[in-house]
Write a protein that holds these residues in place. Structure first.
Motif, PDB file in Angstrom:
ATOM      1  N   GLU A 210       0.833  -1.198   0.000  1.00  0.00           N
ATOM      2  CA  GLU A 210       0.000   0.000   0.000  1.00  0.00           C
ATOM      3  C   GLU A 210       0.872   1.255   0.000  1.00  0.00           C
ATOM      4  N   GLY A 211       0.601   2.150  -0.939  1.00  0.00           N
ATOM      5  CA  GLY A 211       1.389   3.359  -1.071  1.00  0.00           C
ATOM      6  C   GLY A 211       2.641   3.185  -1.910  1.00  0.00           C
ATOM      7  N   GLY A 212       2.839   1.995  -2.481  1.00  0.00           N
ATOM      8  CA  GLY A 212       4.029   1.733  -3.274  1.00  0.00           C
ATOM      9  C   GLY A 212       3.903   2.273  -4.687  1.00  0.00           C
ATOM     10  N   VAL A 213       4.986   2.842  -5.180  1.00  0.00           N
ATOM     11  CA  VAL A 213       5.048   3.383  -6.539  1.00  0.00           C
ATOM     12  C   VAL A 213       6.292   2.802  -7.203  1.00  0.00           C
ATOM     13  N   LEU A 214       6.106   2.257  -8.402  1.00  0.00           N
ATOM     14  CA  LEU A 214       7.215   1.624  -9.111  1.00  0.00           C
ATOM     15  C   LEU A 214       7.577   2.438 -10.342  1.00  0.00           C
ATOM     16  N   ASP A 215       8.880   2.685 -10.483  1.00  0.00           N
ATOM     17  CA  ASP A 215       9.412   3.342 -11.675  1.00  0.00           C
ATOM     18  C   ASP A 215      10.578   2.480 -12.171  1.00  0.00           C
ATOM     19  N   ALA A 216      10.305   1.590 -13.110  1.00  0.00           N
ATOM     20  CA  ALA A 216      11.300   0.626 -13.562  1.00  0.00           C
ATOM     21  C   ALA A 216      11.567   0.792 -15.049  1.00  0.00           C
TER      22      ALA A 216
END
Length: 333
Positions: A210-216
């Motif tokens: 929860e609240g995680g943001v991924l920039d891959a």
């Protein structure tokens, strides 16, 4: 070579040695005695290599005596005691050499068995670390969401239902991690190998958080070696687990995988938790004694993959974990 055949070497050598000694003193032909010595030498080596120590010692003594003393009856009378002792010492040399050769092979086999035991122990420790890294995050999430559901159940049942859904997702993730560990155990036992999680599973990992943001960057992921790819995933799991335990009130947790000047960088950064946001949710996990390998053990994994690991407070009051791995020679475009 079966165990029964190995255990028969000592009695066979004892019998052959006794027969040789008896034949020599009964006047057997020298050619027959010399052929008998040629049989005793490989038996001495086999006893030193395979036989149990207690049974092998007695048989070896008798075998060495038979080889060393075979010329004594032939020299009896015309030769002096010094010549007889010299001949016995001369023939004792190949007998002792056969024992030394067998003992060397026995020692080498013992070292190999010890190396196998050490390798299995190291593999067990590795699997223990994997179990912590892959499962602790999901179990911590289950505990946090259960505490959240209990806290809001009376005031907002809808939030409680969503928390239960997240508990279900985290539980399925923990089961999947356990399944991968079981597959790894089967692989260690010689069964079919199982796939090891890597950065390709980061979207699912962050989605459950929860609240995680991924920039891959997919190109950056392709530039990682297989070992670095797996280790990067473990860094993400460990860092997110620490956020669950020590900063449950963090509003945003950003996971980023990109190309940097030093190589391929994976970073996990959480914002500073709101004052008092942890409340009852952070109390149980924040004060619980930390177990498992933690970042100290993870640093060793990253360095073994050729990378570096940094962790510390960020400028906004949060926490940031950053691992940098060397890029492979493949194109990143």
């Amino acid at each position: 070579m079966s165990l029964d055949l190995r255990s028969s070497h000592a009695p066979l050598l004892a019998l052959a040695g006794a027969v040789g000694l008896l034949g020599g003193f009964l006047g057997a032909p020298p050619t027959w005695l010399l052929a008998w010595v040629g049989l005793l030498l490989p038996l001495l080596a086999l006893v030193a290599r395979w036989s149990p120590v207690r049974a092998g010692v007695g048989a070896a003594v008798l075998g060495v005596a038979a080889v060393a003393l075979w010329p004594v009856p032939l020299m009896w009378g015309p030769a002096s005691w010094l010549e007889v002792c010299g001949a016995a010492a001369f023939w004792a040399v190949p007998a002792l050499g056969a024992l030394a050769a067998g003992g060397h092979l026995r020692r080498q086999a013992s070292r190999m068995r010890q190396a196998v035991r050490d390798g299995r122990r190291d593999q067990q420790l590795e699997l223990a670390r994997d179990l912590h890294d892959f499962v602790a995050h999901d179990v911590s999430a289950i505990v946090v969401q259960a505490q959240a559901a209990r806290f809001v159940a009376d005031k907002d049942p809808e939030q409680a239902v969503r928390a239960l859904e997240r508990i279900e997702a985290a539980g399925l993730g923990a089961l999947a991690s356990m399944d991968r560990t079981v597959h790894a155990l089967r692989e260690a036992a010689g069964a079919r190998s199982a796939s090891v999680p890597g950065t390709s599973e980061l979207p699912g990992l962050v989605e459950r958080f929860e609240g995680g943001v991924l920039d891959a960057d997919p190109a950056a992921a392709r530039a990682l070696s297989r070992e670095a790819d797996t280790t990067a995933y473990r860094v993400a799991v460990e860092a997110l687990t620490n956020v669950r335990r020590h900063a449950p009130g963090a509003a945003v947790v950003r996971v980023r995988l990109h190309r940097a000047a030093e190589g391929i960088e994976l970073s996990v950064a959480n914002s500073a938790p709101a004052r008092g946001a942890g409340g009852l949710l952070g109390l149980g996990l924040g004060l619980r004694r930390r177990s498992g390998t933690g970042l100290a053990g993870l640093r060793g994994r990253v360095e073994a993959a050729g990378g570096t690991l940094r962790a510390g407070a960020s400028a906004d009051g949060g926490w940031r974990v950053c691992a940098v791995f060397p890029a492979q020679g493949r194109a990143l475009g």
